[in-house]
Design an enzyme around this catalytic site. Structure first.
Site, PDB file in Angstrom:
ATOM      1  N   GLU A  26     -31.036  27.094  50.739  1.00  0.00           N
ATOM      2  CA  GLU A  26     -29.622  26.616  50.225  1.00  0.00           C
ATOM      3  C   GLU A  26     -28.700  27.804  51.082  1.00  0.00           C
ATOM      4  O   GLU A  26     -28.777  29.186  51.431  1.00  0.00           O
ATOM      5  CB  GLU A  26     -29.091  27.183  48.286  1.00  0.00           C
ATOM      6  CG  GLU A  26     -27.091  27.155  48.530  1.00  0.00           C
ATOM      7  CD  GLU A  26     -27.131  25.211  48.259  1.00  0.00           C
ATOM      8  OE1 GLU A  26     -27.235  24.417  49.432  1.00  0.00           O
ATOM      9  OE2 GLU A  26     -27.171  24.735  47.205  1.00  0.00           O
ATOM     10  N   ASP A  36     -21.832  29.608  45.224  1.00  0.00           N
ATOM     11  CA  ASP A  36     -20.749  29.579  44.610  1.00  0.00           C
ATOM     12  C   ASP A  36     -20.486  29.276  43.045  1.00  0.00           C
ATOM     13  O   ASP A  36     -21.102  30.296  42.507  1.00  0.00           O
ATOM     14  CB  ASP A  36     -19.986  28.751  45.740  1.00  0.00           C
ATOM     15  CG  ASP A  36     -18.510  29.337  45.230  1.00  0.00           C
ATOM     16  OD1 ASP A  36     -18.395  30.138  43.928  1.00  0.00           O
ATOM     17  OD2 ASP A  36     -17.325  28.352  45.781  1.00  0.00           O
ATOM     18  N   LYS A  40     -21.772  33.992  46.616  1.00  0.00           N
ATOM     19  CA  LYS A  40     -20.081  34.449  45.646  1.00  0.00           C
ATOM     20  C   LYS A  40     -20.674  34.337  44.385  1.00  0.00           C
ATOM     21  O   LYS A  40     -20.399  33.192  43.605  1.00  0.00           O
ATOM     22  CB  LYS A  40     -19.428  33.038  46.347  1.00  0.00           C
ATOM     23  CG  LYS A  40     -18.874  32.938  48.354  1.00  0.00           C
ATOM     24  CD  LYS A  40     -16.927  32.609  48.018  1.00  0.00           C
ATOM     25  CE  LYS A  40     -17.337  32.362  49.024  1.00  0.00           C
ATOM     26  NZ  LYS A  40     -15.738  31.549  49.452  1.00  0.00           N
ATOM     27  N   VAL A  74     -14.445  31.340  53.682  1.00  0.00           N
ATOM     28  CA  VAL A  74     -15.008  31.231  55.045  1.00  0.00           C
ATOM     29  C   VAL A  74     -15.691  29.858  55.620  1.00  0.00           C
ATOM     30  O   VAL A  74     -15.841  29.300  54.506  1.00  0.00           O
ATOM     31  CB  VAL A  74     -16.815  32.649  54.815  1.00  0.00           C
ATOM     32  CG1 VAL A  74     -15.458  33.570  53.726  1.00  0.00           C
ATOM     33  CG2 VAL A  74     -17.586  31.857  53.541  1.00  0.00           C
ATOM     34  N   GLY A  94     -24.697  22.018  55.366  1.00  0.00           N
ATOM     35  CA  GLY A  94     -24.369  22.559  54.929  1.00  0.00           C
ATOM     36  C   GLY A  94     -25.635  23.700  55.986  1.00  0.00           C
ATOM     37  O   GLY A  94     -25.102  24.841  56.656  1.00  0.00           O
TER      38      GLY A  94
END
Lengths: 194, 123
Positions: free
Chosen positions: A110, A114, A142, A164, A55
């Site tokens: 990163e 989360d 988050k 998202v 990611g």
């Protein structure tokens, strides 16, 4: 000036998005600010930027080019929790760093933080290699779901408690190529689609 | 010395068991419902309402409560957590709501658990 296409150009992918949360322009502007801050703070340190695949790659790519001091980059990959990984018991590195980081100034990059579970594991792994310093730069945060406290020295945006996608964030490996971040329509991950 | 395996808790909901496995996977120590917090007392001083958070993470000194009830029904749990914060402000507690757990299960490819707690048109 935009380097990419407008959201509607992403056709089928954009149809799965109910709302753009952060536009390409907003993301690029924030990444530039982060790059400037890192360049200032790490002047003369030749830091190593470390990211965990997959990611992080769009953010890492843009952040790297927004940093104006000498810098190195390296990547790790881990087996995320899954039915198969679970049976093996604990986290395993699928790709380790190419170089030693002992005595180096490390900046862990990163895409999104989360619960903090993955980041906590990786920071523990990296600390054991005795870098000179270890800080974290996260584009998205988050915070409400945080289970493990992890300090973020550089932070881009706070995200709402929604699903998202875009700019590296995926749903079943899709949507990573969107240059913006948006809310995924519930119909995309409705029960009959699973 | 005889080593004994820790007794596996009787989880109330399958998602609690999956959550415990996730914590194990990432090397996070946990306890299941280790403590009950009195929230209300009757006129005789007996505990009338109490709350037992699902998990305690000792290394974080944090309690975690999971809920799979729909948003409209989460009011009672929210009220308990608000009361917890009033009576025990020093206690850290994180509530993982239905949508949080759904997103977590989707992220980890746990489709059967995600489907169990899906069912909402709202994000």
């Amino acid at each position: 000036m935009s380097h990419f296409y407008p959201p509607e150009a992403y056709g089928e992918l954009n149809e799965g998005i109910s709302q753009v949360l952060f536009s390409e322009e907003e993301i690029q502007a924030r990444v530039l600010e982060l790059g400037q801050a890192i360049s200032r703070d790490y002047e003369g340190c030749r830091p190593v930027l470390v990211g965990v695949l997959k990611g992080v790659f769009p953010f890492m790519s843009d952040l790297l080019r927004a940093i104006t001091i000498p810098v190195e980059v390296d990547f790790m990959a881990i087996a995320s929790y899954s039915a198969e990984a679970r049976d093996k018991g604990y986290v395993r590195l699928q790709k380790d760093l190419d170089e030693s980081i002992a005595g180096r100034h490390l900046l862990f990059v990163e895409d999104v933080v989360d619960t903090g579970l993955t980041l906590n594991y990786l920071l523990g792994n990296l600390r054991a290699r005795e870098p000179a310093s270890l800080k974290v730069c996260a584009l998205f945060n988050k915070n409400r779901r945080r289970l493990i406290s992890v300090p973020l020295q550089y932070k881009g945006f706070d995200l709402p408690d929604k699903f998202v996608v875009g700019y590296g964030l995926d749903y079943r490996e899709l949507y990573r190529n969107l240059p913006f971040v948006g809310l995924l329509k519930p119909a995309v991950f409705a029960p009959n689609r699973l | 010395m005889i080593e004994t395996q820790p007794v596996k808790p009787q989880f109330v909901h399958p998602i609690e068991e999956e959550f415990a496995r996730i914590l194990d996977y990432y090397g996070i120590r946990w306890e299941y419902e280790p403590k009950t917090f009195p929230l209300e007392w009757d006129e005789n001083g007996e505990v009338a309402v109490a709350f037992s958070p699902d998990f305690y993470l000792p290394d974080e000194d944090r309690y975690v409560e999971l809920t799979t009830v729909r948003p409209k029904l989460v009011t009672i749990k929210n009220r308990k957590i608000r009361r917890m914060n009033e009576l025990y402000p020093e206690v850290n507690i994180t509530l993982l709501k239905r949508s949080d757990l759904r997103d977590m299960m989707i992220k980890y490819g746990m489709d059967e658990h995600a489907a169990d707690i899906m069912g909402t048109e709202a994000q």
